[in-house]
Motif scaffolding. Structure first.
Motif, short mmCIF file in Angstrom:
data_model
loop_
_atom_site.label_atom_id
_atom_site.label_comp_id
_atom_site.label_asym_id
_atom_site.label_seq_id
_atom_site.Cartn_x
_atom_site.Cartn_y
_atom_site.Cartn_z
N ILE A 167 53.41 40.25 53.45
CA ILE A 167 52.32 40.68 52.57
C ILE A 167 51.38 39.50 52.39
N SER A 168 50.09 39.73 52.61
CA SER A 168 49.12 38.65 52.43
C SER A 168 49.19 38.12 51.00
N GLU A 169 48.99 36.83 50.87
CA GLU A 169 49.06 36.23 49.53
C GLU A 169 48.01 36.82 48.58
N PHE A 170 46.92 37.30 49.17
CA PHE A 170 45.87 37.90 48.35
C PHE A 170 46.36 39.18 47.67
N SER A 171 47.40 39.77 48.23
CA SER A 171 47.78 41.11 47.78
C SER A 171 49.20 41.21 47.21
N THR A 172 49.92 40.10 47.13
CA THR A 172 51.34 40.19 46.74
C THR A 172 51.54 40.92 45.41
N SER A 173 50.80 40.51 44.38
CA SER A 173 51.02 41.13 43.06
C SER A 173 50.70 42.61 43.12
N GLN A 174 49.57 42.94 43.76
CA GLN A 174 49.15 44.34 43.78
C GLN A 174 50.16 45.21 44.54
#
Lengths: 440, 294
Positions: free
Chosen positions: B40-47
């Protein structure tokens, strides 16, 4: 390595030493963000540290440029997303969609795209995707006997959600952090002060034209076997009606968001979009609709720090003349093709932004490209809007945006599917944007 | 001992799991089965994480859980977990988040006490490397991935013995091929080889290959020790001395009906990266399972 090499090469003619050093940081940051050899917050820290060590700005100057209303907005909108999604409004949404669309697959697809686009224009794309995903997956799960027979339907529904949300995020300034970053640049550079409604007037027609076109593209790219989803819709209805009537906290969640939305529309010019977003977060916390622990755990702080650093870098690109030099050099190259660069300039800005957004992230792209585009000449309003809007064309790769990553994480769409549908979406979006930019 | 079995999908990982469990049984090893999902891209982990949590409320399993469930069923069918654990069914509700991109579930094993199922997301090499570091595994078992580069990288960077279950056919009669020379890892490879031979109840072909016609003292001693160990363990074996390029001879002898067990190279990692090593070269081209012992 690239940074060291660039540092040891003398600066090209026409750019200040500070400007050249800023460009070195830009190149290094882009490489590090694309290939992710180090964590993203580390890239952010590198940007901030290097600005001071390379003598571009004083420590206090970097600190001041790091935090802006745009960063407040990104922080606030990520937190609003967590607060809204946590309330379980997805069930209500599901019922609304089904009531509107019925059980024909093509109608459901249009419904998914339109509703995702409409909602994401106000509350941000990944919030909408997160809420629509379970609805879409419920339909997919209940519409076929195995994964193979529903593969195309799964791609169709999931891309309707992801692309619908991405398209919608251009509709208003609050649709995405990148819109706010561009507005911030225009205001900071003394070029324009755009209101929430002015943005909508320009951007919403694009959205309305794109919705049916996207539906046609996705339908013919992933034409499913299942033309009616009768049983799936029935099962979805059964699932959502189990939740009973709307509860008090759900109503309060919606009311607070309406309050935030009205604040954006009527007061953002004075108070700022970011501050209003934070007011919403304050209300959600104060009314006990969300716990700080949950906000803290589900907010991507690394991304917030990175966007803050990217905005800081963008401002220093302007201040050091780096943005002007890159823009000027690009225009001179364009003049080698034609003396009238107005159309080429526009296409270069839009296509470059579109491609970079598929590799970096949309907000980081606008933070870096924004100051360059605004210095390219022509109508700065058109160039600025077009760049911000092109940064939503994140259709081509899994890493293009959280929405693309969310649907990929379901395991039902493949990396190749993004290119299959994405290139058509990309060309369609560029053409629609061109049409609106020139004739609206 | 602790074994880590990395599975990729229900469709292609059955041989890996079958062979891995058979070997683990012989060693009476604690087994962990790991599935690594996409990065998962770091930009999107939380989402992405947050969306998956929402989906669990809609009774959707997070991606990858179905692979663990399949592994659970495989363990149950082959009596690797206790009847009470089987009766309770796959405990997806007890999947515990033990890190940002890692969750696990504990099962009660029969052959060994603990059987763990682990779900991770990320770059497969980085995740397995981290898992090996965290769990201190002795052997990592992976499938013969179509992407040869991946198996190659895993062998280079994972700090445990590696068993690549390459083109394993359960209907094929295998022998065990054990190349013996004077390298540091040979004695351990012989020990492992004996256990694997017992697990599969197969004959062991010991082979010592020299580039020249003469076989040094180190080679002879190592081969004598290997033969002695096989004799003591009561394993049917034969020993051959052959001349030629070791990699070519081993590959040719292995064919598609041997399980190769050989010691890892002791070369400097940087040197190994540029020039390769005997085990790496054998692994790259051989048409059968291979265990590289570190």
């Amino acid at each position: 390595m690239v940074g060291i090499i660039m540092y040891n090469i003398s600066a090209p003619a026409g750019i200040s030493i500070e400007g050249y050093r800023t460009l070195i940081i830009v190149v290094m940051a882009i490489i590090l963000i694309i290939f992710e050899p180090i964590p993203l917050p580390a890239v952010a820290m590198m940007i901030l540290i290097m600005q001071v060590l390379l003598g571009i700005e004083t420590p206090n100057g970097v600190a001041k440029s790091f935090m802006s209303d745009a960063v407040f907005f990104i922080m606030g909108s990520l937190m609003l997303a967590v607060a809204i999604i946590s309330q379980g409004l997805d069930s209500r949404l599901a019922l609304g969609i089904i009531k509107l669309t019925g059980n024909k697959t093509w109608k459901i697809v249009i419904g998914f795209i339109a509703i995702s686009a409409f909602l994401s224009s106000f509350i941000g794309e990944h919030t909408v995707t997160a809420m629509m995903m379970p609805v879409g997956l419920t339909l997919i799960k209940n519409s076929g006997v195995d994964n193979r027979s529903t593969a195309k339907l799964a791609a169709l529904i999931l891309f309707s959600i992801a692309y619908g949300s991405a398209m919608g995020s251009i509709g208003t300034p609050s649709g995405g952090g990148r819109n706010v970053i561009m507005l911030g640049y225009m205001k900071e550079f003394g070029m324009a002060d755009i209101t929430y409604l002015q943005w909508m007037k320009y951007a919403y027609p694009i959205l309305l034209i794109e919705i049916p076109l996207a539906a046609i593209i996705l339908w013919y790219t992933f034409k499913p076997r299942q033309l009616i989803l009768d049983s799936a819709v029935r099962k979805l209805k059964i699932h959502v009606t189990k939740r009973g009537p709307m509860r008090g906290n759900e109503i309060l969640t919606i009311l607070i968001f309406v309050f935030v939305f009205l604040g954006w529309v009527f007061f953002s010019s004075k108070v700022g979009l970011g501050i209003i977003a934070l007011m919403g977060v304050f209300l959600y916390l104060s009314f006990g609709l969300i716990r700080w622990e949950d906000l803290n755990r589900n907010t991507n702080w690394g991304v917030i720090i990175l966007f803050g650093a990217a905005v800081s870098l963008g401002l220093h690109m302007k201040d050091t003349g780096a943005a002007f030099w890159v823009a000027d050099t690009a225009i001179n190259w364009m003049k080698m093709i034609s003396d009238d660069v107005s159309i080429i300039r526009w296409f270069v800005a839009v296509v470059l932004t579109g491609f970079l957004t598929n590799l970096l992230s949309n907000a980081a792209t606008v933070a870096v490209i924004g100051p360059i585009v605004l210095n390219m000449g022509g109508d700065t309003l058109v160039m600025g809007f077009s760049t911000a809007i092109a940064s939503a064309f994140a259709y081509l790769t899994v890493v293009a945006s959280p929405t693309c990553m969310i649907i990929h994480s379901s395991g039902l769409v493949h990396k190749s599917d993004y290119l299959r549908a994405g290139w058509k979406m990309f060309i369609m979006s560029v053409l629609v944007l061109f049409f609106i930019s020139n004739f609206w | 001992m602790k074994f880590l079995i990395a599975v990729g999908s229900k469709e292609f990982s059955e041989p890996t799991l079958r062979v891995g469990l058979q070997v683990a049984k012989a060693f009476k090893a604690a087994v962990t089965i790991a599935y690594v999902g996409p990065k998962i891209s770091e930009f999107s982990t939380s989402q992405v994480r947050f969306t998956q949590e929402r989906m669990e409320e809609w009774e959707f399993d997070r991606p990858g859980v179905e692979v663990l469930e399949w592994a659970f069923n495989f363990l149950a069918e082959n009596d690797f977990i206790t009847p009470t654990t089987i009766e309770a069914g796959f405990p997806k509700n007890t999947l515990v988040q033990t890190g940002g991109n890692r969750c696990e579930v504990y099962l009660q094993g029969t052959v060994c006490k603990d059987v763990n199922l682990i779900l991770r997301n990320g770059d497969i090499i980085a995740e397995l490397r981290d898992e090996v570091r965290r769990g201190g595994y002795d052997v990592t078992i992976i499938g013969g991935s179509q992407k040869r580069r991946m198996a190659h990288d895993l062998i280079q960077y994972i700090n445990s013995s590696i068993f690549v279950v390459n083109k394993y056919d359960k209907h094929q009669d295998y022998n065990l091929l054990l190349p013996v020379d004077d390298s540091t890892h040979t004695p351990k490879a012989v020990k492992y080889g004996a256990r694997v031979a017992q697990a599969f109840d197969v004959k062991v072909n010991l082979i010592t290959v020299s580039k020249t016609d003469s076989f040094g003292e180190g080679y002879t001693k190592a081969s004598q020790l290997a033969s002695k160990m096989m004799r003591r363990a009561g394993i049917e074996h034969e020993h051959r001395f052959q001349t030629g390029d070791p990699v070519e001879v081993i590959k040719k002898t292995a064919g598609d009906n041997h399980i190769v067990v050989m010691g890892a190279s002791t070369k400097n990692p940087l040197f190994k990266f540029f020039t390769g090593s005997k085990p790496l070269k054998v692994m790259e081209d051989c048409q059968c399972p291979i265990l590289i012992v570190k």
